[in-house]
Design a protein around this motif. Structure first.
Motif, PDB file in Angstrom:
ATOM      1  N   SER A 151       0.835  -1.206   0.000  1.00 43.32           N
ATOM      2  CA  SER A 151       0.000   0.000   0.000  1.00 43.32           C
ATOM      3  C   SER A 151       0.872   1.258   0.000  1.00 43.32           C
ATOM      4  CB  SER A 151      -0.905   0.014   1.229  1.00 43.32           C
ATOM      5  OG  SER A 151      -0.132   0.240   2.399  1.00 43.32           O
ATOM      6  N   GLU A 152       0.286   2.342  -0.458  1.00 41.76           N
ATOM      7  CA  GLU A 152       0.998   3.616  -0.446  1.00 41.76           C
ATOM      8  C   GLU A 152       1.315   4.031   0.993  1.00 41.76           C
ATOM      9  OE1 GLU A 152       0.544   8.221  -1.993  1.00 41.76           O
ATOM     10  OE2 GLU A 152      -0.798   6.688  -2.812  1.00 41.76           O
ATOM     11  N   MET A 153       0.403   3.752   1.913  1.00 40.93           N
ATOM     12  CA  MET A 153       0.619   4.066   3.328  1.00 40.93           C
ATOM     13  C   MET A 153       1.855   3.327   3.851  1.00 40.93           C
ATOM     14  SD  MET A 153      -0.602   5.542   6.197  1.00 40.93           S
ATOM     15  CE  MET A 153      -2.348   5.732   6.066  1.00 40.93           C
ATOM     16  N   ALA A 154       1.992   2.061   3.499  1.00 42.35           N
ATOM     17  CA  ALA A 154       3.154   1.278   3.946  1.00 42.35           C
ATOM     18  C   ALA A 154       4.440   1.860   3.373  1.00 42.35           C
ATOM     19  CB  ALA A 154       2.996  -0.183   3.535  1.00 42.35           C
ATOM     20  N   VAL A 155       4.405   2.264   2.115  1.00 42.39           N
ATOM     21  CA  VAL A 155       5.585   2.868   1.491  1.00 42.39           C
ATOM     22  C   VAL A 155       5.959   4.153   2.221  1.00 42.39           C
ATOM     23  CG1 VAL A 155       6.402   4.034  -0.597  1.00 42.39           C
ATOM     24  CG2 VAL A 155       5.276   1.817  -0.775  1.00 42.39           C
ATOM     25  N   GLN A 157       5.278   5.013   5.300  1.00 41.47           N
ATOM     26  CA  GLN A 157       5.788   4.699   6.640  1.00 41.47           C
ATOM     27  C   GLN A 157       7.216   4.175   6.577  1.00 41.47           C
ATOM     28  OE1 GLN A 157       2.774   1.998   8.043  1.00 41.47           O
ATOM     29  NE2 GLN A 157       1.544   3.636   8.941  1.00 41.47           N
ATOM     30  N   ARG A 158       7.487   3.271   5.650  1.00 37.44           N
ATOM     31  CA  ARG A 158       8.849   2.734   5.507  1.00 37.44           C
ATOM     32  C   ARG A 158       9.827   3.836   5.119  1.00 37.44           C
ATOM     33  NH1 ARG A 158       6.957  -2.397   2.010  1.00 37.44           N
ATOM     34  NH2 ARG A 158       5.867  -3.467   3.676  1.00 37.44           N
ATOM     35  N   TYR A 159       9.374   4.716   4.233  1.00 38.88           N
ATOM     36  CA  TYR A 159      10.230   5.816   3.805  1.00 38.88           C
ATOM     37  C   TYR A 159      10.540   6.736   4.989  1.00 38.88           C
ATOM     38  CZ  TYR A 159      12.076   9.802   1.389  1.00 38.88           C
ATOM     39  OH  TYR A 159      12.905  10.814   1.004  1.00 38.88           O
ATOM     40  N   ARG A 160       9.516   7.060   5.758  1.00 40.04           N
ATOM     41  CA  ARG A 160       9.718   7.943   6.911  1.00 40.04           C
ATOM     42  C   ARG A 160      10.691   7.303   7.900  1.00 40.04           C
ATOM     43  NH1 ARG A 160       7.954   9.350  12.000  1.00 40.04           N
ATOM     44  NH2 ARG A 160       7.656  11.578  12.322  1.00 40.04           N
ATOM     45  N   ARG A 161      10.543   6.013   8.150  1.00 41.18           N
ATOM     46  CA  ARG A 161      11.462   5.316   9.069  1.00 41.18           C
ATOM     47  C   ARG A 161      12.895   5.348   8.547  1.00 41.18           C
ATOM     48  NH1 ARG A 161       7.394   0.396   9.617  1.00 41.18           N
ATOM     49  NH2 ARG A 161       5.986   1.300  11.149  1.00 41.18           N
TER      50      ARG A 161
END
Length: 182
Positions: A151-155, A157-161
């Motif tokens: 999902s775009e949300m998962a991307v 979140q991973r990017y922010r981390r």
């Protein structure tokens, strides 16, 4: 000119295939090396990409889209190779510090660093690929979600981390360099 070259290559014209390789190989190598984090792996995958691209080239209907088609193929094959690695989906414990609100600004800073490749080594395989594709190659989060089958949300979140981890590393590096000077 490139359209004619692609059409000739679609017909199996060997000099055209060679010219396409010469014209695009360095860009493909840069892309996959950035994703994989290894020049050696990048070289091997670049060869595989061109073999597959030349096999699939007759199916390409819009020859003007060749460059984008090749970039998409390269990104997918690099991500597929990462998925085969064991650390692709492993969650990591991240330091709890505030990430920059302006991700684009963080990416601009990242791409201006002299030792960006060394800095990216602190990231997991999947984080490095995500940051590279977004910050350097210009993929949008929705495109990355499609590419990575998530999902775009998962991307996001991973990017922010990943950006949090990079920021922590930079802060630590600056602190050590400042202490060393004193």
């Amino acid at each position: 000119m490139t359209d004619d070259l692609v059409r000739a290559a679609q017909r199996g014209h060997l000099p055209a295939l060679k010219l396409l390789y010469q014209q695009y190989a360095s860009g493909v190598l840069r892309l996959v090396t950035g994703i994989l984090g290894s020049v050696e792996d990048g070289r091997d995958l670049t060869q595989e990409i061109f073999i597959k691209a030349f096999e699939k080239l007759p199916e390409l209907q819009n020859v003007a889209a060749f460059a984008g088609w090749l970039k998409q193929l390269s990104s997918r094959m690099a991500i597929d190779q990462l998925r085969r690695k064991s650390d692709w989906a492993q969650p990591e414990i991240l330091e709890l510090i505030e990430a920059p609100d302006d991700w684009v600004q963080a990416c601009d800073l990242l791409t201006q660093l002299d030792d960006v490749e060394e800095l990216l080594r602190v990231l997991s395989t999947s984080e490095r690929a995500l940051v590279w594709l977004f910050a350097v190659e210009g993929y949008r989060h929705d495109e990355l979600a499609t590419l990575m089958a998530t999902s775009e949300m998962a991307v996001r979140q991973r990017y922010r981390r990943a950006i949090v981890k990079l920021k922590a590393t930079l802060i630590n590096k600056v602190s050590h360099e400042t202490a060393r000077r004193l």
